[in-house]
Design a protein around this motif. Sequence first.
Motif, PDB file in Angstrom:
ATOM      1  N   GLN A 356       0.844  -1.190   0.000  1.00 31.85           N
ATOM      2  CA  GLN A 356       0.000   0.000   0.000  1.00 31.85           C
ATOM      3  C   GLN A 356       0.878   1.239   0.000  1.00 31.85           C
ATOM      4  O   GLN A 356       1.906   1.296   0.702  1.00 31.85           O
ATOM      5  N   LEU A 357       0.487   2.219  -0.793  1.00 29.83           N
ATOM      6  CA  LEU A 357       1.182   3.498  -0.866  1.00 29.83           C
ATOM      7  C   LEU A 357       0.187   4.606  -0.548  1.00 29.83           C
ATOM      8  O   LEU A 357      -0.905   4.641  -1.126  1.00 29.83           O
ATOM      9  N   ARG A 358       0.542   5.485   0.398  1.00 27.41           N
ATOM     10  CA  ARG A 358      -0.315   6.610   0.768  1.00 27.41           C
ATOM     11  C   ARG A 358       0.511   7.895   0.728  1.00 27.41           C
ATOM     12  O   ARG A 358       1.664   7.910   1.139  1.00 27.41           O
ATOM     13  N   TRP A 359      -0.099   8.940   0.253  1.00 30.02           N
ATOM     14  CA  TRP A 359       0.572  10.233   0.203  1.00 30.02           C
ATOM     15  C   TRP A 359      -0.460  11.325   0.468  1.00 30.02           C
ATOM     16  O   TRP A 359      -1.629  11.195   0.094  1.00 30.02           O
ATOM     17  N   GLY A 360      -0.047  12.393   1.157  1.00 29.37           N
ATOM     18  CA  GLY A 360      -1.000  13.454   1.442  1.00 29.37           C
ATOM     19  C   GLY A 360      -0.420  14.524   2.344  1.00 29.37           C
ATOM     20  O   GLY A 360       0.776  14.528   2.664  1.00 29.37           O
ATOM     21  N   GLN A 361      -1.297  15.413   2.773  1.00 27.29           N
ATOM     22  CA  GLN A 361      -0.912  16.540   3.608  1.00 27.29           C
ATOM     23  C   GLN A 361      -1.838  16.632   4.812  1.00 27.29           C
ATOM     24  O   GLN A 361      -3.046  16.436   4.699  1.00 27.29           O
ATOM     25  N   ASP A 362      -1.240  16.936   5.953  1.00 24.63           N
ATOM     26  CA  ASP A 362      -1.974  17.146   7.194  1.00 24.63           C
ATOM     27  C   ASP A 362      -1.958  18.646   7.472  1.00 24.63           C
ATOM     28  O   ASP A 362      -0.910  19.230   7.787  1.00 24.63           O
ATOM     29  N   HIS A 363      -3.121  19.292   7.335  1.00 21.70           N
ATOM     30  CA  HIS A 363      -3.214  20.748   7.487  1.00 21.70           C
ATOM     31  C   HIS A 363      -3.568  21.100   8.929  1.00 21.70           C
ATOM     32  O   HIS A 363      -4.488  20.527   9.519  1.00 21.70           O
ATOM     33  N   ALA A 364      -2.838  22.048   9.474  1.00 20.78           N
ATOM     34  CA  ALA A 364      -3.055  22.467  10.856  1.00 20.78           C
ATOM     35  C   ALA A 364      -4.370  23.214  10.997  1.00 20.78           C
ATOM     36  O   ALA A 364      -4.741  24.025  10.141  1.00 20.78           O
ATOM     37  N   ARG A 365      -5.085  22.944  12.078  1.00 20.49           N
ATOM     38  CA  ARG A 365      -6.303  23.681  12.370  1.00 20.49           C
ATOM     39  C   ARG A 365      -5.997  24.960  13.142  1.00 20.49           C
ATOM     40  O   ARG A 365      -6.851  25.834  13.252  1.00 20.49           O
ATOM     41  N   SER A 366      -4.786  25.034  13.671  1.00 21.48           N
ATOM     42  CA  SER A 366      -4.372  26.226  14.415  1.00 21.48           C
ATOM     43  C   SER A 366      -3.085  26.775  13.808  1.00 21.48           C
ATOM     44  O   SER A 366      -2.182  26.007  13.454  1.00 21.48           O
ATOM     45  N   SER A 367      -3.009  28.085  13.709  1.00 21.37           N
ATOM     46  CA  SER A 367      -1.803  28.716  13.149  1.00 21.37           C
ATOM     47  C   SER A 367      -0.604  28.556  14.072  1.00 21.37           C
ATOM     48  O   SER A 367       0.539  28.824  13.664  1.00 21.37           O
ATOM     49  N   THR A 368      -0.824  28.132  15.298  1.00 20.55           N
ATOM     50  CA  THR A 368       0.272  27.983  16.265  1.00 20.55           C
ATOM     51  C   THR A 368       0.834  26.559  16.303  1.00 20.55           C
ATOM     52  O   THR A 368       1.721  26.292  17.117  1.00 20.55           O
TER      53      THR A 368
END
Length: 474
Positions: A356-368
């Motif tokens: 299995q191959l997974r790729w992606g981005q985890d975007h912060a919910r807080s600017s801090t």
Amino acid sequence: MADAGAGTGTGTGSAAWSLCPVQPRYPLPATGAEQQQALEGADAAMPQCLHSAPYYAWRGALQLVLGRAQEAAESLERALLLDPDLPGAQLDYAQALATLGDLSTARELLEQLRQRPDLPVTLRALMQQDSRGAQAQAEAASSYTRVQLSTAWGYDSNLNNAPAASQLALTLPQGSVLLPLDSAYRPRSGSAWLSTAQWQHIRAFDGQALLLSADLRGRATAESSRTGYLQGDFAAQWLQAPEAPSQWMARVAWGRLEFGSEHWLTTQRASLQHQWRLSPAGQEGALATGNVCRATLGLDLENRQYPISPELDGRYLGGAASLFCTPAAQAAPVAVESAEAAGWASGWSLAHYGLQLRWGQDHARSSTRPGGRYDRLELSLGGEARLGRLRLGADYSWTRQGDKDGYSPLFDNNLRRNTLRQGLRLTVSQPLADPAWRGALAFVSLEASRQQSNIAAFAMRQRAISAGLRWELP
């Protein structure tokens, strides 16, 4: 249909039968005690019957009537590898596959069997009328539930997931300072009691299927209550057409992790995937469960919440591709020639493998959030082989993650964090032969993981070993 008998065959398995001291008896013994006694006699004679297709067909029939569908499927598959011209074994194999939930292959086997001009009249009648037959089993299997329980005792070198470094370099306004890491934050090793409970339920309707699953895992440690954990996951998956060459699949899941008696993490996940069934060249008709690979491509969404550190909350969006295969039937197991070795092993075979191959981005919910957005790439490989009754499993994982922004001014003047994590797990298991432990497997598991990082605080190492029992309750 296990009473149907092996049928007639002219392959090498029939010739080898004369060397095997066990003689098949059809119909099978009537009582469970007699069936168990017959199976034990067959198991004891295995070293002399390694190349006998009728022997494995009879052994598989006994296992089938005793409710050991997985073991029966393995014996019957070996019989058909040695001699594909055994209609009775094909019929029993179809029933075993249907019992295990592989309705598509079971029906395909039955259809191939119906086309045989030499099919004995008794078998044809059984296929059409016997309510215990594989097709009746397949039709009745619109609902199926399986429970798996396991318990194990083990040792872990890093129960608290602590960094490997003994000291950390901090960049303060007055300059860099090298500080020793407090002993409370160093790796803690010790013994652990591991328990899991897994539940699966599948319901078929109008050519579609709904799969519900629940997974509960826990660890109790002698070292400290703060190094134990409890993790629960629940998922619901819709399959558009499990028996079709291709299908859409949708899945939603919820998970919760408590570590050290604190609510550490909650996740909500959703995915949409498209799956294709790939047949090997020239192998359009299925003879065994492994004639096809399944390729999947999809989209993953995940919401992650950290109640004790809400600044770490994030939303993940990415893609996933996978391939899962079971070898084709013509890939016969390698026979064990040594009579001494054959006493406990009937040969090698590859049960399944996948990646299995997974790729992606985890975007912060807080600017801090330290590091801001995370870019992640994951690869996992796994498979299982069989050596007689032994099951040998291996799983490898590789994950690279990089932060978009600097992690913290305290670490190397706000260096952007990069990590590379690798993990390997090896498992050896074997079903217990004692009837009192029916459905149980004994296993030993070895695990090793290492995380490298350009920031010393995130470099970790871990080793673990565990041994225990697993029950599979169909």
